[in-house]
Design a protein around this motif. Structure first.
Motif, PDB file in Angstrom:
ATOM      1  N   PHE A   1     -21.026  27.716 -26.517  1.00 34.46           N
ATOM      2  CA  PHE A   1     -20.592  28.366 -25.283  1.00 34.46           C
ATOM      3  C   PHE A   1     -21.417  27.951 -24.060  1.00 34.46           C
ATOM      4  N   ASP A   2     -21.769  26.671 -24.008  1.00 31.74           N
ATOM      5  CA  ASP A   2     -22.461  26.160 -22.817  1.00 31.74           C
ATOM      6  C   ASP A   2     -21.623  26.378 -21.561  1.00 31.74           C
TER       7      ASP A   2
ATOM      8  N   THR B   1     -30.728  26.751 -17.950  1.00 34.01           N
ATOM      9  CA  THR B   1     -29.369  26.283 -17.653  1.00 34.01           C
ATOM     10  C   THR B   1     -29.048  25.145 -18.593  1.00 34.01           C
ATOM     11  N   SER B   2     -27.811  25.036 -18.986  1.00 26.93           N
ATOM     12  CA  SER B   2     -27.433  23.976 -19.910  1.00 26.93           C
ATOM     13  C   SER B   2     -27.240  22.674 -19.159  1.00 26.93           C
ATOM     14  N   SER B   3     -27.380  21.572 -19.896  1.00 25.52           N
ATOM     15  CA  SER B   3     -27.240  20.264 -19.266  1.00 25.52           C
ATOM     16  C   SER B   3     -25.819  20.030 -18.792  1.00 25.52           C
ATOM     17  N   GLU B   4     -24.852  20.719 -19.393  1.00 28.24           N
ATOM     18  CA  GLU B   4     -23.460  20.498 -19.012  1.00 28.24           C
ATOM     19  C   GLU B   4     -23.136  21.071 -17.654  1.00 28.24           C
ATOM     20  N   SER B   5     -23.803  22.185 -17.291  1.00 22.37           N
ATOM     21  CA  SER B   5     -23.381  22.885 -16.075  1.00 22.37           C
ATOM     22  C   SER B   5     -24.513  23.094 -15.090  1.00 22.37           C
ATOM     23  N   GLU B   6     -25.636  22.367 -15.249  1.00 18.27           N
ATOM     24  CA  GLU B   6     -26.763  22.591 -14.365  1.00 18.27           C
ATOM     25  C   GLU B   6     -26.439  22.216 -12.929  1.00 18.27           C
ATOM     26  N   ASN B   7     -25.699  21.125 -12.753  1.00 16.07           N
ATOM     27  CA  ASN B   7     -25.340  20.675 -11.413  1.00 16.07           C
ATOM     28  C   ASN B   7     -23.836  20.517 -11.308  1.00 16.07           C
TER      29      ASN B   7
END
Length: 248
Positions: A116-117, A148-154
């Motif tokens: 659930f990232d 924060t996850s790498s998928e949604s950090e930026n």
């Protein structure tokens, strides 16, 4: 036998989490609704906001999905806390977060890992999705968990464009957990329910104190009036007795 529906998409998960948070944090009816009323509102709001092309979801299915996300998130919070307690020198928040996801896979129930990232930054600070120790720590430190996850950090502009039209009335800002009310979003600080409850209790206490003070004031006035009347009556009786003695 009903046909098995397809799995939930990331956009469906995002909307479900936002709707669940919105209904849970409703300051007007949140504390006065039954479980049946609560889930009916969740399903109704989800149906109104979802994309018309999405699969039909029953109340039971939506409820089960929320519970699945909730259990996994609580477990991940517990793993994060354990990794943080033994944090090696120089480890960043991302390192801790990734270590926690590896630790989660050690649980037989989560061998397939954290899934659930895509909703983590929406629900990570939501009280109901945290284990008790994590919530207690956040109450002491309102800054909360910064993982924060790498998928949604930026998030990129493209990610906003990919959000389906059914999500238009909700903010999908994945950098913060938000409270969504009446189609607008405003950040809700940790412990806001407890603060509102405390203010309500303080107001009720003030009303009781004021009522007691007013009652005591009226009682004192009545006692003073009664005492004055009694003294006046005794004075008249004493005067009459003296006149009677003089006559005799």
């Amino acid at each position: 036998m009903p046909l098995r529906t397809c799995g939930y998409s990331q956009e469906e998960d995002k909307l479900i989490c936002l709707v669940y948070m919105q209904i849970s944090q409703d300051p007007i009816t949140g504390a006065y609704q039954t479980s049946d009323q609560f889930w009916s509102r969740v399903v109704e709001t989800y149906e109104n906001e979802k994309n018309a092309n999405w699969s039909e979801r029953s109340r039971r299915s939506i409820q089960a999905r929320v519970q699945t996300i909730e259990k996994a998130t609580k477990k991940l919070h517990a793993c994060i806390r354990q990794c943080e307690n033994r944090r090696p020198s120089g480890a960043s928040n991302d390192d801790i977060f990734n270590q926690a996801k590896v630790m989660l896979m050690e649980d037989p129930k989560y061998k397939s890992g954290w899934k659930f990232d895509h909703v983590w930054n929406i629900i990570k600070n939501f009280e109901k999705f945290q284990d008790q120790d994590t919530h207690a720590r956040q109450v002491r430190n309102p800054c909360g968990i910064g993982y924060t996850s790498s998928e949604s950090e930026n998030p990129t502009p493209d990610s906003a464009a990919q959000a389906s039209p059914g999500l238009s009335s909700f903010s999908l800002n994945l950098d913060d957990s938000e409270d969504v009310t009446d189609g607008t979003s405003s950040q809700r600080p940790i412990g806001v329910k407890k603060s509102k409850l405390k203010r309500k209790c303080d107001d009720q206490t003030s009303i009781v104190i004021n009522t007691l003070e007013e009652g005591n004031k009226r009682l004192l006035e009545q006692l003073e009036k009664t005492t004055a009347q009694r003294e006046h009556h005794l004075e008249i009786q004493s005067r009459n007795y003296a006149l009677k003695e003089l006559k005799e």
